[in-house]
Design a protein around this motif. Structure first.
Motif, PDB file in Angstrom:
ATOM      1  N   CYS A  37       0.863  -1.172   0.000  1.00 37.16           N
ATOM      2  CA  CYS A  37       0.000   0.000   0.000  1.00 37.16           C
ATOM      3  C   CYS A  37       0.903   1.226   0.000  1.00 37.16           C
ATOM      4  N   ASP A  52      -4.324   1.644  -3.019  1.00 36.54           N
ATOM      5  CA  ASP A  52      -4.716   0.298  -2.589  1.00 36.54           C
ATOM      6  C   ASP A  52      -4.845   0.168  -1.073  1.00 36.54           C
ATOM      7  N   ALA A  53      -6.082   0.237  -0.606  1.00 37.72           N
ATOM      8  CA  ALA A  53      -6.397  -0.075   0.789  1.00 37.72           C
ATOM      9  C   ALA A  53      -6.559  -1.591   0.873  1.00 37.72           C
ATOM     10  N   VAL A  72      -8.843   7.423  -2.190  1.00 42.53           N
ATOM     11  CA  VAL A  72      -8.244   6.086  -2.228  1.00 42.53           C
ATOM     12  C   VAL A  72      -8.314   5.614  -3.674  1.00 42.53           C
ATOM     13  N   THR A  74      -7.902   2.479  -6.106  1.00 35.81           N
ATOM     14  CA  THR A  74      -7.809   1.016  -6.149  1.00 35.81           C
ATOM     15  C   THR A  74      -7.313   0.638  -7.537  1.00 35.81           C
ATOM     16  N   HIS A  82      -8.416  -4.580  -1.968  1.00 34.28           N
ATOM     17  CA  HIS A  82      -9.416  -3.633  -1.452  1.00 34.28           C
ATOM     18  C   HIS A  82     -10.119  -4.130  -0.185  1.00 34.28           C
ATOM     19  N   LEU A  85     -10.848  -1.280   2.140  1.00 39.19           N
ATOM     20  CA  LEU A  85     -11.397  -0.085   1.502  1.00 39.19           C
ATOM     21  C   LEU A  85     -12.553   0.505   2.308  1.00 39.19           C
ATOM     22  N   LYS A  86     -13.488  -0.336   2.721  1.00 38.17           N
ATOM     23  CA  LYS A  86     -14.653   0.183   3.445  1.00 38.17           C
ATOM     24  C   LYS A  86     -14.237   0.845   4.762  1.00 38.17           C
ATOM     25  N   VAL A  96     -13.336   7.517  -3.892  1.00 37.76           N
ATOM     26  CA  VAL A  96     -12.759   6.254  -4.340  1.00 37.76           C
ATOM     27  C   VAL A  96     -12.597   6.304  -5.852  1.00 37.76           C
ATOM     28  N   THR A 110     -17.018  -4.859  -2.384  1.00 44.66           N
ATOM     29  CA  THR A 110     -16.703  -4.138  -1.146  1.00 44.66           C
ATOM     30  C   THR A 110     -17.899  -3.440  -0.512  1.00 44.66           C
TER      31      THR A 110
END
Length: 224
Positions: A37, A52-53, A72, A74, A82, A85-86, A96, A110
């Motif tokens: 990340c 990239d979370a 963020v 992706t 991901h 991500l949330k 996003v 997600t």
């Protein structure tokens, strides 16, 4: 000052470098998948973008800190890129961004809306710094790379799983996808950018285009 290498391991310390107006912090998450990340911070404004979370919000959120996130990004739709991500978006309210062809899949997987589907040539801002979107289909239809062309130094390229030291990303035995991927990597990356371009992949160590360029024909011949 410790020299940046890009060699990070899950559970270990991040690696940090300053590149002109951008501070790049690389951290690895998840012992099994060892995803990279990248927290990108404008050194003038303090604005931040996360590439990239992938996992471990308990690792990522303290790294982000009180400065928060504007975006963020992706890099592609695969699940291992991901999983946090949330949690990260819930905590920061960041927009996003993702490649247009992968956006619906990321949202479905997600539960997080891709608020900014991006295409070739779009720009993601990190404060006063610009990241150019380069679309590289093949690993997934909507995979993207991000280019920071440092006016004070060499280009920096965040490649997701499209390009690694030693080859392009996995296309899972799909010959047409492999040809598409290596064609796009060759034309959009190697033919455009100089040897000193430093690239940062979705897993493992970094490299430069100059170190990898002599092997392009070999990669194409072997088919992976």
């Amino acid at each position: 000052m410790v020299t940046y290498t890009g060699d990070v391991t899950p559970g270990g310390a991040p690696d940090v470098r300053d590149a002109g107006g951008l501070r790049i912090t690389k951290v690895a998450v998840d012992e099994k998948m060892s995803n990279n990340c990248y927290l990108l911070r404008c050194r003038t404004s303090g604005a931040q973008v996360l590439v990239d979370a992938a996992a471990e919000p308990d690792t990522l959120l303290p790294l982000i800190g009180e400065a928060g996130l504007t975006t963020v990004v992706t890099t592609h739709q695969h699940w291992d890129h991901h999983r946090a991500l949330k949690a990260v978006v819930d905590a920061t309210g960041a927009e996003v961004a993702a490649g247009f062809p992968d956006a619906d899949a990321i949202t479905e997987q997600t539960g997080v809306e891709v608020t900014r589907p991006v295409r070739q040539g779009d720009v993601v801002r990190v404060g006063e710094v610009s990241l150019e979107v380069i679309t590289i289909a093949g690993h997934t239809p909507g995979s993207i790379a991000l280019l920071y062309d440092d006016p004070e130094g060499h280009p920096h390229l965040f490649t997701g799983d499209s390009l690694f030291p030693g080859g392009v990303g996995n296309t899972f035995g799909d010959e047409a996808a492999f040809i598409q991927l290596i064609d796009e990597v060759e034309t959009k990356v190697f033919q455009r950018l100089p040897d000193e371009t430093w690239f940062y992949p979705g897993h493992g160590g970094d490299s430069t285009l100059g170190a990898e360029r002599p092997h392009l024909a070999e990669w194409r011949a072997r088919g992976w």
